[in-house]
Design a protein around this motif. Structure first.
Motif, short mmCIF file in Angstrom:
data_model
loop_
_atom_site.label_atom_id
_atom_site.label_comp_id
_atom_site.label_asym_id
_atom_site.label_seq_id
_atom_site.Cartn_x
_atom_site.Cartn_y
_atom_site.Cartn_z
N SER A 81 0.82 -1.22 0.00
CA SER A 81 0.00 0.00 0.00
C SER A 81 0.85 1.27 0.00
N ASN A 82 2.13 1.12 0.41
CA ASN A 82 3.04 2.28 0.43
C ASN A 82 3.95 2.34 -0.79
N ALA A 83 3.65 1.52 -1.81
CA ALA A 83 4.45 1.53 -3.03
C ALA A 83 4.41 2.93 -3.66
N GLY A 84 5.58 3.45 -3.98
CA GLY A 84 5.67 4.77 -4.59
C GLY A 84 5.44 5.90 -3.62
N ILE A 85 5.26 5.58 -2.34
CA ILE A 85 4.95 6.62 -1.35
C ILE A 85 6.07 6.75 -0.31
N SER A 86 6.32 5.66 0.44
CA SER A 86 7.32 5.75 1.51
C SER A 86 7.84 4.38 1.89
N PRO A 87 9.06 4.32 2.46
CA PRO A 87 9.61 3.05 2.93
C PRO A 87 8.83 2.52 4.13
N VAL A 88 8.97 1.22 4.37
CA VAL A 88 8.31 0.57 5.50
C VAL A 88 9.39 -0.06 6.38
N GLU A 89 9.23 0.09 7.67
CA GLU A 89 10.22 -0.39 8.64
C GLU A 89 10.25 -1.92 8.70
N LEU A 90 11.45 -2.49 8.83
CA LEU A 90 11.64 -3.93 8.95
C LEU A 90 12.37 -4.26 10.24
N ASN A 91 12.06 -5.44 10.80
CA ASN A 91 12.86 -5.93 11.92
C ASN A 91 13.87 -6.95 11.39
N LYS A 92 14.66 -7.54 12.27
CA LYS A 92 15.73 -8.45 11.85
C LYS A 92 15.17 -9.71 11.17
N ASP A 93 14.03 -10.21 11.65
CA ASP A 93 13.44 -11.39 11.03
C ASP A 93 12.97 -11.07 9.61
N ASP A 94 12.39 -9.89 9.41
CA ASP A 94 11.96 -9.48 8.07
C ASP A 94 13.16 -9.41 7.13
N GLU A 95 14.23 -8.79 7.62
CA GLU A 95 15.42 -8.63 6.78
C GLU A 95 16.02 -9.97 6.41
N ARG A 96 15.98 -10.92 7.35
CA ARG A 96 16.50 -12.26 7.07
C ARG A 96 15.68 -12.92 5.95
N LEU A 97 14.37 -12.79 6.02
CA LEU A 97 13.51 -13.38 5.00
C LEU A 97 13.73 -12.73 3.64
N PHE A 98 13.85 -11.41 3.59
CA PHE A 98 14.07 -10.74 2.32
C PHE A 98 15.47 -10.98 1.78
N THR A 99 16.42 -11.25 2.65
CA THR A 99 17.76 -11.62 2.20
C THR A 99 17.72 -12.96 1.48
N ILE A 100 16.93 -13.89 2.00
CA ILE A 100 16.75 -15.17 1.32
C ILE A 100 16.09 -14.96 -0.04
N CYS A 101 15.14 -14.03 -0.11
CA CYS A 101 14.53 -13.70 -1.40
C CYS A 101 15.59 -13.20 -2.38
N ASP A 102 16.53 -12.37 -1.89
CA ASP A 102 17.65 -11.91 -2.72
C ASP A 102 18.42 -13.09 -3.28
N GLU A 103 18.76 -14.02 -2.40
CA GLU A 103 19.57 -15.17 -2.79
C GLU A 103 18.84 -16.04 -3.82
N MET A 104 17.55 -16.28 -3.58
CA MET A 104 16.79 -17.13 -4.49
C MET A 104 16.56 -16.45 -5.84
N HIS A 105 16.38 -15.14 -5.83
CA HIS A 105 16.24 -14.39 -7.08
C HIS A 105 17.53 -14.51 -7.89
N PHE A 106 18.66 -14.38 -7.22
CA PHE A 106 19.96 -14.49 -7.88
C PHE A 106 20.18 -15.91 -8.39
N PHE A 107 19.91 -16.90 -7.55
CA PHE A 107 20.15 -18.30 -7.89
C PHE A 107 19.32 -18.74 -9.10
N THR A 108 18.07 -18.29 -9.17
CA THR A 108 17.17 -18.70 -10.26
C THR A 108 17.29 -17.80 -11.48
N ARG A 109 18.24 -16.90 -11.47
CA ARG A 109 18.45 -15.95 -12.56
C ARG A 109 17.18 -15.14 -12.83
#
Length: 500
Positions: A81-109
């Protein structure tokens, strides 16, 4: 950011929850994450069992409340809902999950892309009256699909364009399973359990009186019946396919799985893909991505991950249990399909190699290298990496710096590559500067001996072969400091021993 528990999620999960005891196993069942969930486990007492059952329900309710894209109040809902508007705060668990998303995006090209929701919504396969979107609509939706455009900073995430949306389907449920397994072991002392969240399964240990957990594989030609089974422990099984979720319009079957490259549902003859891996998140990503890529490229992708095996069922071909099997398509399919019929995994759940123990003698393993090397009397920093691993890539500049700084102090850095295909390693090294010695564990004997569960994993080893420290993962802020601390300690010890 604090996300409140969603009352609807909580009521549905707790109302559906049941706990039974049968054949020395407790079985918890409930509805969550859009599917029927089951957790079977052994416990020493009913009190401990009830405590673990309560923990599972509380954790899964919080997880779905936080990460469901169907809830406006969830973290994902707020990000979208905040797309194009403002950043959203993350905690450490959120960052860990999105880091895995980074890795899987890279791995699957880029085949796996958490920003694919605009396309998923466009192809509303669950509608009672499905409509095929026109090319203009598809092209517009594709413009909002690109995980690389997401702005991530420490403690926040931002979708820069209005219309971008995130969906964790394909990794969220699988990530939840991996987390529950880890917490079952570390926080509750559970050593034997099997978690099944709608065809995504992790089996740890074994049930009473059996060497492994036995899991049936659903038949894409006859849903609800099994065409084969696997016996596993300390591994995960995940399946992806369109034989249940799809729609047919004017004689054409449209899959619920979208290929973001074309913007259209997958249509390559695949019906289902099943993968076995030590991580449920990886098994899920591999099965879905292989389904999108098709038989040949899909099997190549599965083969590229050093501890995974997979099988593919297509419109025309399937295994038949005649003299073990009869597959009339491709030798590679025969090899990977065979695992479903006769293979049983039995590796340990955690690394056998620990601090203050002896690291395996590298001379006893077939490690391929284009350079000669002498490790006698040297302090070693041994880093296990793969070409598809994004944190591994991030670690290379740090390893180069350390090699340059410590080369005159009897320190040698060894990069042990675990790619199945040496060509993948070579392509990576051509694109990325590497100033240290690289060895290829072609046979996978070394990595199997150590039983590494994630990459990168590195060991700092003394001249007499004793492990000084173990480092799992890579952190740009702390890993180099940790490496240097352990290396300096060993250098100081060696100097005192030599009387310098």
């Amino acid at each position: 950011m604090v996300i409140k528990t969603n009352k609807i999620v909580e009521e549905r999960t707790r109302t559906s929850a049941r706990l039974n005891f049968h054949n020395d196993l407790y079985e918890a069942s409930f509805k969550a994450l859009g599917t029927n969930c089951s957790v079977k486990y052994k416990s020493t007492s009913s009190k401990e069992s009830n405590n673990f059952f309560s923990f599972i329900l509380n954790w899964i309710v919080d997880f779905e409340s936080r990460y469901s894209r169907y809830l406006d109040s969830s973290l994902i809902g707020l990000i979208n809902s905040n797309a194009g508007i403002s950043p959203v705060e993350l905690n450490k668990d959120d960052e860990r999950l999105f880091t895995i998303c980074d890795e899987m995006h890279f791995f699957t090209r880029g085949i796996f892309d958490p920003t694919a929701l605009p396309l998923i919504k466009l192809w509303n396969w669950n509608s009672k009256s499905p409509v095929i979107p026109n090319k203009t609509s598809i092209d517009l939706a594709k413009k909002n699909v690109n995980w690389k455009n997401v702005v991530r900073k420490p403690g926040s995430i931002f979708l820069p364009d209005k219309g971008m949306e995130i969906d964790l389907g394909g990794i969220g449920k699988e990530y939840a399973i991996d987390q529950l397994v880890q917490m079952a072991v570390t926080q509750h002392g559970i050593k034997d359990l099997m978690i099944d969240f709608g065809q995504d399964v992790f089996a740890l240990g074994s049930p009473s009186g059996k060497p492994a957990w036995h899991i049936g594989l659903d038949d894409a030609y006859s849903p609800g019946s099994c065409w084969a089974g696997v016996a596993i422990n300390n591994h995960s099984v995940a399946s992806s396919g369109d034989y249940i979720r799809s729609f047919v319009l004017e004689g054409i079957r449209y899959s619920h799985i979208i290929d973001i490259r074309s913007g259209y549902p997958v249509c390559n003859g695949s019906r289902s893909v099943t993968v076995i891996s030590p991580s449920c998140a990886m098994a899920g990503i591999l099965s879905t991505t292989a389904f999108i890529l098709g038989v040949e490229k899909g099997l190549d992708l599965i083969e590229s991950y050093y501890r995974a095996e997979g099988c593919v069922t297509t419109d025309k071909y399937r295994a038949k249990q005649v003299n073990l099997m009869n597959m009339l398509y491709h030798k590679k399919i025969i090899r990977v399909i065979l695992f479903c019929l006769i293979l049983s995994f039995s590796s340990l759940g955690f690394s056998q190699i620990k601090v203050n123990t002896k690291f395996p003698d590298l001379n006893t393993f077939k490690l391929e290298s284009n350079e000669s090397y002498d490790l006698k009397g040297k302090i070693l920093l041994i880093d296990f990496w793969a070409s598809w691993c994004l944190p591994c890539k991030d670690a290379f500049p740090i390893l180069n710096e350390i090699q340059k700084e410590y080369s005159k102090k009897d320190v040698i850095i060894l990069g042990i590559n675990v790619d199945r295909d040496k060509k993948s390693m070579s392509r990576f090294l051509k694109k990325n500067n590497c100033d240290f010695l690289v060895l290829h564990d072609a046979s996978k004997d070394l990595v199997s001996k150590i039983d590494i569960k994630s990459l990168p994993t590195s060991f700092i080893v003394s001249p007499n072969g004793i492990i000084e420290s173990v480092h799992v993962g890579f952190n740009k802020k702390t890993t180099k400091k940790d490496y240097i601390s352990s290396l300096n300690k060993l250098i100081s010890q060696k100097s005192r021993k030599n009387g310098k």
